[in-house]
Design an enzyme around this catalytic site. Structure first.
Site, PDB file in Angstrom:
ATOM      1  N   LYS A   5      11.184   2.833  -7.070  1.00  0.00           N
ATOM      2  CA  LYS A   5      12.322   2.629  -6.166  1.00  0.00           C
ATOM      3  C   LYS A   5      11.841   2.834  -4.727  1.00  0.00           C
ATOM      4  CE  LYS A   5      16.917   4.252  -4.879  1.00  0.00           C
ATOM      5  NZ  LYS A   5      16.573   4.624  -3.500  1.00  0.00           N
ATOM      6  N   ASP A   8      -2.535   8.410  -0.363  1.00  0.00           N
ATOM      7  CA  ASP A   8      -3.160   7.631   0.704  1.00  0.00           C
ATOM      8  C   ASP A   8      -4.026   8.492   1.614  1.00  0.00           C
ATOM      9  OD1 ASP A   8      -1.997   5.384  -0.288  1.00  0.00           O
ATOM     10  OD2 ASP A   8      -0.724   4.959   1.430  1.00  0.00           O
ATOM     11  N   SER A  36      11.860   7.266  -5.881  1.00  0.00           N
ATOM     12  CA  SER A  36      12.319   7.349  -4.496  1.00  0.00           C
ATOM     13  C   SER A  36      11.544   8.393  -3.689  1.00  0.00           C
ATOM     14  CB  SER A  36      13.821   7.635  -4.486  1.00  0.00           C
ATOM     15  OG  SER A  36      14.369   7.461  -3.205  1.00  0.00           O
TER      16      SER A  36
END
Length: 454
Positions: free
Chosen positions: A331, A317, A306
């Site tokens: 998740k 990224d 999560s």
């Protein structure tokens, strides 16, 4: 006859309640055409509602023991939500209170983040410095018994209720673990769980370690405070940090954004998409990097879930950190807590989150840049004989650039110990860090990046 009448009244009331709910949602959307409103009302599932009330009546009339209307309806709500996904749930008032306590960092229990899998309770992650973590419970364990009670057939809420209890009381968990032939039993003593979400220390001169065990409402500020402490202890800027998110089950979305923002100077951190308007959110970084571009290695494993995956995905990224370890839990959904009029709440999955590049982590997880196997490091026994080197060979050539040797104060230097290094990069790493293979590798990688930057 009276029972049938009561069931009929219940059916009419139930249908009217659903109809009113649908009507109010229709009236709220003023732009919807009249035909669409009519279609929504016609779509009311009368046959399914009739089946529901029929089963309700059968239970009331024929079940071996009397059951209250309140319990039947509450269980129906629980079943309706648990059938959606593993994370949507009905929270009774006591459970709602426990959830609120958990996000602030103090609650009672064993210290395990759990979910349901194939009817058993699955450990997402044990929380640091809790009875579960100290006993050896691991991410991925399947809990099959709580004391002598089989977990199969229990709801997650029922299982959590049993695991919680008075501090000092004991419970025995029976777990199935991958790679073990027989179930394992763990005797745990319940405790007040006080979670310090951020820990910090210097691994050695110039290299810091930050451990986030869960994401709470104050985690972002705790991280900034921890970095300030590391800089003071280091007596200067850091050359790199290890951010440890292993076995971090997640937590508050805004806390994950704050942690990511501490290291990213601009651009998107995470965005969410759902069916309702307020489920679509975008979070962007603000200027400033608290460690001024120093390299970061983020450690993750199968227990990183999560909010942990939000941070790892954002830093990956933006190419702001190297992600190292194992593939994360996967998740990628957002749950919204919706309080109800009776003091309870509904925890409902309302959106999926996406990394800055548009990746959904749901059921996929974060792939590390550097994958590490699950191994342990152990120091080799010291060799009885020293290795023979060039300088030990007879008639070896001397080094033309060699500096003259300095004599020690004592003629016989066998009893003279080397002076400790003051400011070098070669300070000793603790035995615990040596045994932690991923942490050892992360530190080596940071030092390699630092050498290349010279």
């Amino acid at each position: 006859m009276l029972k049938n009448r009561n069931i009929l009244v219940l059916l009419v009331g139930f249908i009217l309640g659903v109809a009113l709910s649908l009507c109010s949602s229709v009236f709220a959307e003023k732009a919807a055409p009249a035909a669409a409103k009519s279609d929504e009302l016609q779509a009311l599932p009368f046959d399914e509602l009739r089946t529901f009330t029929e089963i309700f009546g059968r239970i009331k009339q024929d079940y071996v023991e009397p059951v209250s209307d309140k319990k039947l309806l509450e269980d129906a709500i629980r079943g309706m939500l648990s059938g959606l996904d593993p994370h949507s749930a009905y929270l009774a008032s006591e459970e709602y209170k426990e959830l609120q306590e958990g996000t602030t960092g103090q609650f009672g229990g064993l210290g395990i983040e759990v979910g349901m899998e194939n009817g058993f309770v699955k450990v997402v992650s044990p929380i640091d410095d809790t009875p579960a973590q100290r006993a050896g419970i691991k991410a991925g364990d399947l809990i099959v018994r709580l004391d002598d009670k089989p977990v199969k057939g229990m709801t997650l809420a029922d299982a959590v209720k049993i695991m919680r209890g008075e501090p000092g009381s004991e419970i025995v968990l029976t777990v199935i673990r991958e790679g073990e032939e027989a179930p394992l039993k763990f005797a745990l003593t319940r405790d007040i769980i006080k979670v310090k979400s951020v820990k910090n220390r210097l691994l050695e001169k110039n290299y810091g370690y930050l451990r986030i065990s869960s994401f709470q409402s104050g985690t972002g500020q705790s991280l900034l405070d921890a970095i300030d402490e590391l800089k003071k202890e280091n007596e200067g800027p850091l050359k790199g940090i290890v951010l440890d998110l292993r076995n971090n089950p997640g937590g508050v979305l805004n806390a994950a954004v704050d942690v990511s923002d501490a290291f990213i100077e601009s651009g998107l951190i995470v965005y969410t998409e759902g069916r309702i308007k307020n489920s679509e959110m975008r979070f962007n970084a603000t200027p400033d990097d608290v460690i001024n571009g120093a390299p970061i290695v983020v450690l993750i494993n199968g227990g990183s879930a999560s909010a942990s995956e939000i941070v790892a995905g954002a830093l990956q990224d933006h190419k702001r950190a190297i992600i190292m370890g194992e593939k994360s839990f996967g998740k990628g959904s957002v749950q919204t807590i919706l309080p109800t009029s009776n003091g309870a709440a509904v925890k409902l999955t309302t959106a999926r989150y996406f990394t800055p590049s548009g990746r959904s982590i749901q059921a996929e997880g974060i792939e590390p840049d550097v994958t590490l196997a699950r191994v342990k490091l152990a120091a080799m026994d010291k060799a009885k004989l020293d290795t023979v080197k060039e300088a030990d060979l007879t008639h070896h050539l001397t080094n033309g650039n060699a500096k003259p040797e300095k004599k020690s104060e004592e003629e016989d230097g066998d009893d003279v110990k080397d002076a400790p290094e003051k400011d070098g990069d070669a300070a000793e790493v603790s035995d615990a860090d040596m045994r932690d293979y991923p942490l050892h590798e992360a530190l080596n990688l940071l030092k390699g990046i630092s050498i290349m930057r010279r």
